[in-house]
Write a protein that holds these residues in place. Structure first.
Motif, short mmCIF file in Angstrom:
data_model
loop_
_atom_site.label_atom_id
_atom_site.label_comp_id
_atom_site.label_asym_id
_atom_site.label_seq_id
_atom_site.Cartn_x
_atom_site.Cartn_y
_atom_site.Cartn_z
N TYR A 79 35.33 48.50 31.17
CA TYR A 79 35.61 47.06 31.31
C TYR A 79 34.35 46.25 31.51
O TYR A 79 33.47 46.63 32.28
CB TYR A 79 36.57 46.82 32.49
CG TYR A 79 37.86 47.56 32.31
CD1 TYR A 79 38.73 47.23 31.27
CD2 TYR A 79 38.20 48.61 33.16
CE1 TYR A 79 39.91 47.93 31.08
CE2 TYR A 79 39.38 49.32 32.97
CZ TYR A 79 40.23 48.98 31.93
OH TYR A 79 41.38 49.67 31.73
N GLN A 111 32.31 42.20 31.77
CA GLN A 111 32.33 40.77 32.11
C GLN A 111 30.99 40.19 31.67
O GLN A 111 30.00 40.92 31.55
CB GLN A 111 32.46 40.58 33.62
CG GLN A 111 33.83 40.92 34.17
CD GLN A 111 34.83 39.78 34.00
OE1 GLN A 111 34.86 38.85 34.77
NE2 GLN A 111 35.65 39.87 32.96
N ALA A 165 37.21 48.95 38.49
CA ALA A 165 38.10 47.90 37.97
C ALA A 165 39.39 47.83 38.79
O ALA A 165 39.84 46.75 39.18
CB ALA A 165 38.41 48.17 36.50
N GLN A 166 39.94 48.99 39.07
CA GLN A 166 41.20 49.00 39.83
C GLN A 166 41.00 48.50 41.25
O GLN A 166 41.79 47.71 41.78
CB GLN A 166 41.78 50.41 39.84
CG GLN A 166 42.46 50.74 38.53
CD GLN A 166 43.14 52.09 38.54
OE1 GLN A 166 43.38 52.66 39.60
NE2 GLN A 166 43.42 52.60 37.37
N SER A 175 40.28 44.68 41.18
CA SER A 175 41.44 43.89 40.74
C SER A 175 42.46 43.78 41.87
O SER A 175 43.09 42.74 42.06
CB SER A 175 42.10 44.54 39.52
OG SER A 175 41.17 44.59 38.48
N CYS A 182 40.64 33.21 42.33
CA CYS A 182 39.74 33.94 41.42
C CYS A 182 38.57 33.08 40.92
O CYS A 182 37.62 33.61 40.35
CB CYS A 182 40.50 34.57 40.26
SG CYS A 182 41.12 33.40 39.07
#
Ligand code: PLP
Length: 450
Positions: A129, A131, A300-301, A304, A312
């Motif tokens: 993932y 960004q 990521a988990q 999140s 956010c």
């Protein structure tokens, strides 16, 4: 081994300074004017560090070359300190940028390019993932925030004499084993000892000492140090270092902003490192501001699960222009067409050629220096053996000598990075460009030892 007479060095420096001023009347004029509107006469304070009495003002740049306002042409081995590792304004990127610039530059909405780039970065580095941010500094800062949040630990660990951009936590150094603000640190928000632990590179004992307080969220590291000269990891260092970070619950950011010079997936891919984050900035969009950071499935988990939708946009990770359409178009065009596996097949042998040429000149003049290569970059140090950590490298630094060699090269049409002695190859660099530097370096070495 020969030593260099300081009197001789000063004499040569004076000669080169006069030549520089005489040959750059238009840059001199612009610099005099700039002093009236720009702090210190430069758009950014580190531009003061160029080796002449003033920086050369650029007219145009293309590929591995640029021309200054006095009409002088240079081979650029600095390449915007890696921002232009793609070569200046590759046609295919310039066209993609121009197209995108006509079709909307920033919207706070995604374009399909962002998916293409995310998928390509996933393929290259293996982290799932991604960004985007605007600078490698920001990418590092955001990765650090995520690491602190998910570990609930306060500190960052860095290597002595590292550089990761203007990340506050990283402006720390060691003095007699104690963490102190790094020399030159302007207005530190707090004493970095409060935020940072520092260890020497290639010292597993020091790494474990720093980790065993159980307060380090993340180790922010270049896989090979490139900002205190090139310092390679010892064989097996990263495997053992990774085991230690895991043992003590510390995450790892591989900052590949410079080490992307080893190949399309950086050292992470080449050396099969297994970081929790990868950061890649500077050349990712051929110099159009943009950077990326990737995270593992686990990171990521964990992150999140901690971000509420309502908050956010106020978590300290942001940037209105981050992920803008222009950056992403530049990244796509760069990754698809310029920083390709094939490009490295020409860049890396050129760095080897640079390395061999400089090594030959060092040997011929029996100078107590060495040169070392890392992928498409190479760098010489004023010490007989390559340093193994930042402290050793700093101890061997010689600012006067460095400035002289940079000015000597500049006066003969070659630009080196203003910080230490790094040379970088881009896809447009040629063997003749490298050989020009070799001849200049050999002449400088001969004159210094005459
Ligand atoms: C390894 C590394 N990371 C991050 C950065 C910061 O890049 P930027 O100045 O584009 O934010 C640099 C800059 O030299 C760097 O060398």
């Amino acid at each position: 081994m020969k030593t260099i007479s300081r009197a001789r060095l000063h004499q040569l420096q004076e000669r080169e300074e006069k030549r520089f001023v005489a040959e750059h009347p238009k840059s001199a004029e612009l610099y005099a004017r700039a002093k009236n509107s720009l702090l210190g006469g430069v758009p950014m304070n580190w531009m003061k560090k160029w080796a002449g009495a003033f920086p050369v003002f650029v007219a145009t740049a293309k590929g591995a070359r640029f021309t200054d306002v006095d009409g002088r042409e240079y081979v650029d081995l600095c390449l915007g300190d890696t921002g232009a590792m793609t070569g200046h304004s590759p046609d295919v990127v310039a066209e993609a940028i121009a197209r995108r610039a006509r079709e909307g530059i920033t919207l706070m909405l995604p374009t399909e390019d962002s998916l293409w780039v995310g998928e390509e970065l996933r393929r290259r580095f293996g982290l799932p993932y991604w960004q985007f941010a605007l600078t490698a500094t920001d990418a590092n800062r955001f990765a650090i925030r995520i690491a602190r949040e998910i570990t609930q630990r306060p500190k960052v660990l860095v290597y002595n004499y590292c550089y990761h951009g203007t990340v506050d936590e990283s402006f720390a150094g060691l003095h007699d084993g104690v963490v102190v603000p790094r020399r030159g640190n302007i207005g530190p928000p707090v004493n970095p000892a409060e935020t940072t632990r520092v260890a020497e590179f290639n010292d597993l004992g020091a790494l474990e000492d720093a980790l065993k307080h159980h307060d380090v969220a993340v180790l922010l590291a270049e896989p090979a140090m490139t900002n205190a000269g090139i310092i390679l990891p010892d064989d097996g260092y990263w495997k053992a270092a990774r085991e230690l970070t895991r043992k003590y619950g510390t995450l790892l950011i591989a900052d590949e902003t410079h080490t992307i010079c080893v190949g399309p997936g950086g050292c992470t891919r080449l050396w099969q490192l297994d970081p929790d984050f990868v950061v890649f900035g500077k050349p990712i969009g051929s110099g159009i501001p943009g950077s990326a950071y990737g995270v593992t499935e686990e990171v990521a988990q964990r992150i999140s699960a901690r971000i509420a939708l309502e908050d956010c946009d106020v978590g300290g990770i942001g940037g209105t222009l981050a992920g803008n359409t222009l950056s992403l178009a530049a990244m796509r065009a760069t990754l698809e067409n310029v920083l390709t596996a094939k490009a490295y097949e020409t860049m890396i042998p050129l760095a080897q050629r640079f390395n061999d040429g400089v090594a030959g000149a060092i040997k011929k003049q029996a100078l107590p220096w060495n040169v070392i290569q890392l992928g498409a970059r190479a760098e010489y140090h004023f010490t007989p053996n390559p340093p193994r950590n930042g402290g050793e490298s700093a101890a061997a630094a010689d600012f006067e000598l460095e400035r002289f060699l940079h000015l000597y090269a500049l006066n003969r049409g070659v630009l080196l990075t203003p910080f230490h002695n790094m040379a970088l190859m881009c896809p447009a660099t040629t063997a003749a460009d490298v050989d020009l530097h070799t001849r200049i370096f050999a002449d400088a070495a001969r004159e210094l030892t005459a």
